[in-house]
Design a protein around this motif. Structure first.
Motif, PDB file in Angstrom:
ATOM      1  N   PRO A 203       0.828  -1.219   0.000  1.00 54.56           N
ATOM      2  CA  PRO A 203       0.000   0.000   0.000  1.00 54.56           C
ATOM      3  C   PRO A 203       0.856   1.260   0.000  1.00 54.56           C
ATOM      4  N   PRO A 204       0.296   2.386  -0.421  1.00 49.21           N
ATOM      5  CA  PRO A 204       1.073   3.630  -0.541  1.00 49.21           C
ATOM      6  C   PRO A 204       1.805   4.035   0.734  1.00 49.21           C
ATOM      7  N   ALA A 205       1.158   3.907   1.889  1.00 50.79           N
ATOM      8  CA  ALA A 205       1.818   4.313   3.131  1.00 50.79           C
ATOM      9  C   ALA A 205       3.081   3.492   3.378  1.00 50.79           C
ATOM     10  N   GLY A 206       3.003   2.184   3.080  1.00 49.07           N
ATOM     11  CA  GLY A 206       4.177   1.335   3.237  1.00 49.07           C
ATOM     12  C   GLY A 206       5.280   1.701   2.270  1.00 49.07           C
ATOM     13  N   ALA A 227      13.187  11.714  -6.441  1.00 47.17           N
ATOM     14  CA  ALA A 227      12.011  10.966  -6.890  1.00 47.17           C
ATOM     15  C   ALA A 227      12.304  10.189  -8.162  1.00 47.17           C
ATOM     16  N   ASP A 228      13.218  10.665  -8.982  1.00 47.40           N
ATOM     17  CA  ASP A 228      13.524   9.994 -10.242  1.00 47.40           C
ATOM     18  C   ASP A 228      14.162   8.629 -10.033  1.00 47.40           C
ATOM     19  N   LYS A 229      14.627   8.360  -8.824  1.00 49.22           N
ATOM     20  CA  LYS A 229      15.227   7.049  -8.532  1.00 49.22           C
ATOM     21  C   LYS A 229      14.215   6.053  -7.966  1.00 49.22           C
ATOM     22  N   ILE A 230      12.949   6.459  -7.899  1.00 48.88           N
ATOM     23  CA  ILE A 230      11.920   5.612  -7.283  1.00 48.88           C
ATOM     24  C   ILE A 230      10.827   5.315  -8.305  1.00 48.88           C
ATOM     25  N   ALA A 231      10.542   4.035  -8.499  1.00 45.39           N
ATOM     26  CA  ALA A 231       9.445   3.611  -9.367  1.00 45.39           C
ATOM     27  C   ALA A 231       8.485   2.738  -8.570  1.00 45.39           C
ATOM     28  N   VAL A 232       7.212   2.818  -8.932  1.00 46.53           N
ATOM     29  CA  VAL A 232       6.179   2.002  -8.290  1.00 46.53           C
ATOM     30  C   VAL A 232       5.383   1.290  -9.378  1.00 46.53           C
ATOM     31  N   LEU A 233       5.203  -0.008  -9.187  1.00 47.32           N
ATOM     32  CA  LEU A 233       4.396  -0.811 -10.099  1.00 47.32           C
ATOM     33  C   LEU A 233       2.977  -0.949  -9.557  1.00 47.32           C
ATOM     34  N   ARG A 234       2.011  -0.693 -10.423  1.00 50.07           N
ATOM     35  CA  ARG A 234       0.605  -0.891 -10.071  1.00 50.07           C
ATOM     36  C   ARG A 234      -0.115  -1.613 -11.210  1.00 50.07           C
ATOM     37  N   GLN A 235      -0.974  -2.560 -10.838  1.00 53.01           N
ATOM     38  CA  GLN A 235      -1.886  -3.110 -11.830  1.00 53.01           C
ATOM     39  C   GLN A 235      -2.961  -2.072 -12.082  1.00 53.01           C
ATOM     40  N   ALA A 302      -2.889  -1.372  -4.444  1.00 52.05           N
ATOM     41  CA  ALA A 302      -2.039  -2.153  -5.337  1.00 52.05           C
ATOM     42  C   ALA A 302      -2.663  -2.296  -6.717  1.00 52.05           C
ATOM     43  N   VAL A 303      -3.985  -2.231  -6.773  1.00 51.08           N
ATOM     44  CA  VAL A 303      -4.724  -2.309  -8.023  1.00 51.08           C
ATOM     45  C   VAL A 303      -5.532  -1.023  -8.170  1.00 51.08           C
ATOM     46  N   VAL A 304      -5.429  -0.401  -9.332  1.00 48.01           N
ATOM     47  CA  VAL A 304      -6.137   0.856  -9.593  1.00 48.01           C
ATOM     48  C   VAL A 304      -6.989   0.654 -10.839  1.00 48.01           C
ATOM     49  N   VAL A 305      -8.302   0.621 -10.633  1.00 48.88           N
ATOM     50  CA  VAL A 305      -9.240   0.279 -11.696  1.00 48.88           C
ATOM     51  C   VAL A 305     -10.362   1.302 -11.718  1.00 48.88           C
TER      52      VAL A 305
END
Length: 362
Positions: A203-206, A227-235, A302-305
């Protein structure tokens, strides 16, 4: 600015038994996925990341570097990479050479990503001791750094032993490495090394907490985090309305997570191998109670729909909370069709990506 990427784990959406594989359907999957990735460049995406998994219908890209090479010849602007090459399945000297070759084939558009892997059943099928993955991973990256930057190198480690060795060619552009990070120790190690990290599922807070830990470790090592060194994967899945998006995405997610459970979730999540103890909480929902539900995944972030507005608002809020400069979107999963996937990719590009691109994060 938050950059937007495609991610493809490329699962087989039909009969998942080995004897159920249909070569004609596999051919169709490769063809329309490749078509989608090419179209992504015209839509303004920053790049595409592929994944590496083995031996099950969960994934049909056991050699994702081949996908990078193929797509490189069909595009000219997007960056292309793998998130991630699992080092336990590779000889690092050989992988350093292949990475260097891809640097030339992509004309400098290559994104280099590595990880130690977390899929217990894949390692068991290959006979690789799970407790050795971290040591193998760290030594592999150390060896590859030498191979990329030194005409001749010497390496004496636990797993590899070379005197006066070399690779040919060496890369034209010095690789800037991505590391997939799910554990605190990997986050801190990557920050100290100056590597970029890609995080997922939490989750985002984690993830915001992991970003803070990354910053602290980077500063302690004399490096400047950003921030450019951080990526987040989301379905992610976008449709014209929230109702339509859920109707299509829920069964597709159910399919792919059933594949994931069979391919990756350990039988005993409370007694994982040394170095993977922290993964127990991640795997446990897949084996207890009613399992992981669609609503659980959406609630966790984790999932954005949803509609373009729904997906835009949620991803903008997550990017601001986490402080990530890259959002990697897993658009194609389960039984989503070519038309449904390409519509989602198009709606995101036109109505979500511009809002992310306009953000200012440090």
């Amino acid at each position: 600015m938050v950059k937007s990427w495609l991610f493809d784990i490329f699962n087989y959406p039909y009969d998942s038994r080995p004897e159920g594989l249909d070569p004609d359907l596999v051919q169709d999957e490769y063809d329309w996925h490749l078509e989608t990735w090419v179209q992504a460049e015209d839509l303004g995406y920053d790049g595409v990341f592929f994944s590496e998994h083995h031996f099950t219908a969960y994934n049909m890209s056991p050699s994702p570097n081949l996908l990078v090479a193929s797509l490189a010849q069909r595009t000219s602007r997007m960056h292309l990479g793998v998130m991630c090459n699992v080092t336990a399945f590779h000889n690092p000297r050989r992988l350093a050479e292949e990475t260097a070759m891809l640097d030339y084939l992509t004309h400098g558009r290559l994104e280099v990503g590595f990880g130690r892997g977390s899929d217990d059943l894949e390692f068991k099928k290959e006979g690789f001791p799970l407790e050795d993955t971290r040591a193998w991973f760290e030594e592999s990256l150390d060896l590859m750094e030498k191979a990329w930057h030194q005409p001749r190198f010497t390496h004496h480690g636990r797993f590899f032993d070379y005197d006066d060795a070399s690779i040919y060619p060496r890369p034209k552009n010095a690789p800037e490495v991505w590391v997939t990070a799910l554990s605190p120790s990997t986050v801190s190690w990557a920050a100290a090394k100056g590597y970029r990290i890609a995080m997922s599922f939490v989750p985002p807070a984690g993830l915001a907490g992991m970003r803070k830990a990354y910053e602290e470790a980077a500063v302690a090592a004399g490096r400047t985090p950003s921030a450019d060194k951080i990526a987040v994967l989301r379905q992610a899945f976008v449709a014209d309305t929230d109702e339509q998006a859920r109707e299509l995405a829920e069964p597709a997610l159910d399919h792919v997570f059933k594949l994931f459970k069979r391919a990756a979730v350990p039988e005993d999540v409370d007694n994982l191998a040394k170095g993977y103890e922290g993964y127990s909480s991640f795997f446990r929902p897949f084996v207890t109670g009613g399992g992981v539900t669609f609503d659980d995944l959406v609630a966790s972030g984790a999932v954005v729909v949803g509609s373009p507005a729904t997906v835009r608002d949620q991803l903008v809020a997550q990017a601001e909370e986490i402080g990530c400069g890259h959002l990697i979107n897993w658009f194609s999963f389960g039984q989503l069709t070519k038309e449904q996937t390409q519509r989602s990719v198009e709606l995101y590009a036109k109505e979500v990506a511009p809002a992310l691109r306009s953000l200012t994060l440090r």
